[in-house]
Design a protein around this motif. Structure first.
Motif, PDB file in Angstrom:
ATOM      1  N   LYS A  97       5.676 -10.043   9.080  1.00  0.00           N
ATOM      2  CA  LYS A  97       5.051  -9.053   8.198  1.00  0.00           C
ATOM      3  C   LYS A  97       5.813  -8.997   6.882  1.00  0.00           C
ATOM      4  CE  LYS A  97       3.712  -6.015  12.034  1.00  0.00           C
ATOM      5  NZ  LYS A  97       3.854  -4.649  12.605  1.00  0.00           N
ATOM      6  N   ALA A  98       5.086  -8.840   5.800  1.00  0.00           N
ATOM      7  CA  ALA A  98       5.733  -8.747   4.491  1.00  0.00           C
ATOM      8  C   ALA A  98       6.371  -7.369   4.318  1.00  0.00           C
ATOM      9  CB  ALA A  98       4.709  -8.978   3.382  1.00  0.00           C
ATOM     10  N   ILE A  99       7.653  -7.364   3.972  1.00  0.00           N
ATOM     11  CA  ILE A  99       8.358  -6.118   3.679  1.00  0.00           C
ATOM     12  C   ILE A  99       8.694  -6.119   2.193  1.00  0.00           C
ATOM     13  CG2 ILE A  99      10.368  -4.684   4.172  1.00  0.00           C
ATOM     14  CD1 ILE A  99      10.489  -5.863   6.907  1.00  0.00           C
ATOM     15  N   PRO A 100       8.005  -5.284   1.403  1.00  0.00           N
ATOM     16  CA  PRO A 100       8.248  -5.283  -0.055  1.00  0.00           C
ATOM     17  C   PRO A 100       9.588  -4.653  -0.404  1.00  0.00           C
ATOM     18  CG  PRO A 100       6.720  -3.539   0.543  1.00  0.00           C
ATOM     19  CD  PRO A 100       6.969  -4.326   1.798  1.00  0.00           C
ATOM     20  N   TRP A 101      10.043  -4.973  -1.584  1.00  0.00           N
ATOM     21  CA  TRP A 101      11.295  -4.450  -2.156  1.00  0.00           C
ATOM     22  C   TRP A 101      12.537  -4.935  -1.411  1.00  0.00           C
ATOM     23  CZ3 TRP A 101       8.603  -3.148  -6.006  1.00  0.00           C
ATOM     24  CH2 TRP A 101       7.429  -2.423  -5.876  1.00  0.00           C
ATOM     25  N   ARG A 102      12.410  -6.016  -0.685  1.00  0.00           N
ATOM     26  CA  ARG A 102      13.584  -6.606  -0.030  1.00  0.00           C
ATOM     27  C   ARG A 102      13.717  -8.080  -0.390  1.00  0.00           C
ATOM     28  NH1 ARG A 102      14.075  -4.834   6.133  1.00  0.00           N
ATOM     29  NH2 ARG A 102      15.951  -6.119   5.931  1.00  0.00           N
ATOM     30  N   GLY A 103      13.299  -8.406  -1.598  1.00  0.00           N
ATOM     31  CA  GLY A 103      13.480  -9.756  -2.107  1.00  0.00           C
ATOM     32  C   GLY A 103      12.783 -10.797  -1.244  1.00  0.00           C
ATOM     33  N   LEU A 104      13.483 -11.905  -1.012  1.00  0.00           N
ATOM     34  CA  LEU A 104      12.919 -13.007  -0.230  1.00  0.00           C
ATOM     35  C   LEU A 104      13.257 -12.910   1.249  1.00  0.00           C
ATOM     36  CD1 LEU A 104      13.414 -16.136  -2.529  1.00  0.00           C
ATOM     37  CD2 LEU A 104      11.350 -14.809  -2.104  1.00  0.00           C
TER      38      LEU A 104
END
Length: 424
Positions: free
Chosen positions: A141-148
């Motif tokens: 799942k994509a977790i935003p605000w945690r870079g790559l």
């Protein structure tokens, strides 16, 4: 004694894994960039390690890896390699605003370093060695605000599966931890920066995992009996990866069982006498005692109902209803599902039913979690459902149904090797 190399071993999951490997008498080679790694060998030796050696190095340093390779050449061959080291991005900055140095460091350590370390260790690996790569639920799942972080973990999962195909003689698996009560997480909670209720809001089992639970999974995956999981992803996340509800999950009041809690397995039979007989015989031979064949209160249950033919979704639901009626809480159900279609059923029809059945497993897991009830499934080939193969699967069955996997729920693992089931 078997030998294991563990990266990121100075703290958290890596340290817990090192100590559990030590308790089982392994030779422990411990790698971390932190100077604190120098203190770990003595703790491992105190726990029973056959030997323990620390390597303080930066895994993104090519020269350091070359030197490590020379040192490994003079040591016993490795039975297992655990790629656990990794970093996150806590800056909170959008990716488009990050300087190259910020995201490149994370990508090098999380994705490129495991690949480089594997190449470094390859000459020192035994022919049947096990490779365990520690990814994350963030890889799904994509977790935003945690870079790559999420992209790097997704890449690690894909590389693991590719490696399993490229080196079939090896066993290559991926562990995806959920939210773990590491030193960092506990510090955030102690400082009031993270509320426990917020942390478990999307975890059906209602609690954080302990590092020792991740360590138990790593130790299992690093052993020969885990070969059936090569190419697979084991999510030890309390059900967070399968949860799609909009409501917050409730905090659990249950105390996790000790990892060494004795396991009592029972069989929930179907209508296939050969299949039921093979599993019952294997369970009786292993436990040295009679095993009940009727649904009754017990710690763990194996169900063969879905292997007996007929409507697959109905069979899974019926098995679940019988299990829930007999167990109020704190029990585990493992369903055995047919990975491929019977001769008289079209492939597309079976794959449709199988997809629905797997989602049913996940749905039951989410509904049961507050009661401490777990459910998982194994997809088997016809050969694995009966005969000698049954005994070979028992170590995996015992792991998934026992206390060492009590943070695993809602998972359907395809161990059939069937291209049909993998691409359906």
């Amino acid at each position: 004694m078997p030998a294991v190399l563990i990266t990121g071993a100075a703290s958290g999951i890596g340290r817990a894994a090192a100590l559990q490997f030590a308790q089982q008498g392994w030779d422990c080679l411990l790698v971390d960039i932190s100077p604190a790694i120098a203190e770990l060998p003595q703790h491992c030796l105190a726990q029973g390690a056959a030997s323990a050696q620390a390597f303080a190095l930066d895994l993104t340093d090519t020269q350091a890896l070359t030197q490590l390779g020379r040192q490994l050449a003079a040591l016993p061959a490795l039975d297992a390699l655990v790629n656990n080291a990794g970093i996150s991005d806590s800056s909170g900055r959008p990716l488009v605003e990050q300087a190259p140095a910020q995201w490149q460091r994370l990508l090098r350590l999380n994705l490129q370093a495991p690949q480089a370390l594997f190449e470094t260790c390859l000459p020192s690996l035994k022919p049947d060695a096990r490779i365990v790569n520690v990814s994350s639920g963030a890889g799904h799942k994509a977790i935003p605000w945690r870079g790559l972080y999420s992209p790097s973990k997704a890449g690690l999962i894909a590389w693991s599966q590719s490696l399993a195909r490229r080196y079939p003689q090896l066993s290559v698996s991926t562990l995806c931890p959920g939210f773990v009560r590491t030193e960092l997480v506990q510090g955030l909670m102690d400082a009031g920066r993270l509320a426990l209720a917020d942390a478990v809001a999307k975890i059906p089992l209602g609690r954080l995992a302990e590092p020792k639970e991740m360590a138990a999974a790593l130790v299992f995956l690093a052993q020969p009996q885990a070969r059936v999981l090569s190419g697979q992803v084991l999510s030890v996340d309390g059900g967070s990866g399968i949860y799609g509800g909009s409501s917050r999950c409730a905090l659990s009041t249950a105390v996790p069982a000790p990892l060494q809690t004795p396991l009592h397995l029972q069989l929930q039979p179907g209508s296939d006498a050969a299949c039921d007989g093979a599993w019952l015989q294997a369970l009786q031979a292993e436990d040295g005692a009679q095993v009940a064949t009727t649904p009754a209160p017990c710690q763990s249950l194996i169900s063969t109902q879905a292997l007996a033919g007929g409507d697959l979704v109905e069979a899974v639901l019926r098995a679940g209803q019988q299990f829930a009626a007999a167990h109020a809480r704190d029990a585990s159900l493992l369903l055995l599902l047919p990975a491929s279609a019977p001769d008289d059923v079209p492939t597309w029809q079976h794959q449709t039913a199988l997809a629905a059945a797997r989602m049913l497993v996940a749905t039951l897991a989410c509904e049961w979690a507050a009661q401490g009830l777990r459910i998982n499934a194994l997809l088997l080939s016809p050969e694995q459902a009966t005969g000698a193969a049954v005994a070979q699967l028992l170590p995996l069955v015992r792991f998934l149904t026992g206390a060492q996997a009590q943070f695993v729920t809602g998972q359907s693992l395809d161990i059939s090797g069937s291209k049909e089931s993998q691409h359906g």
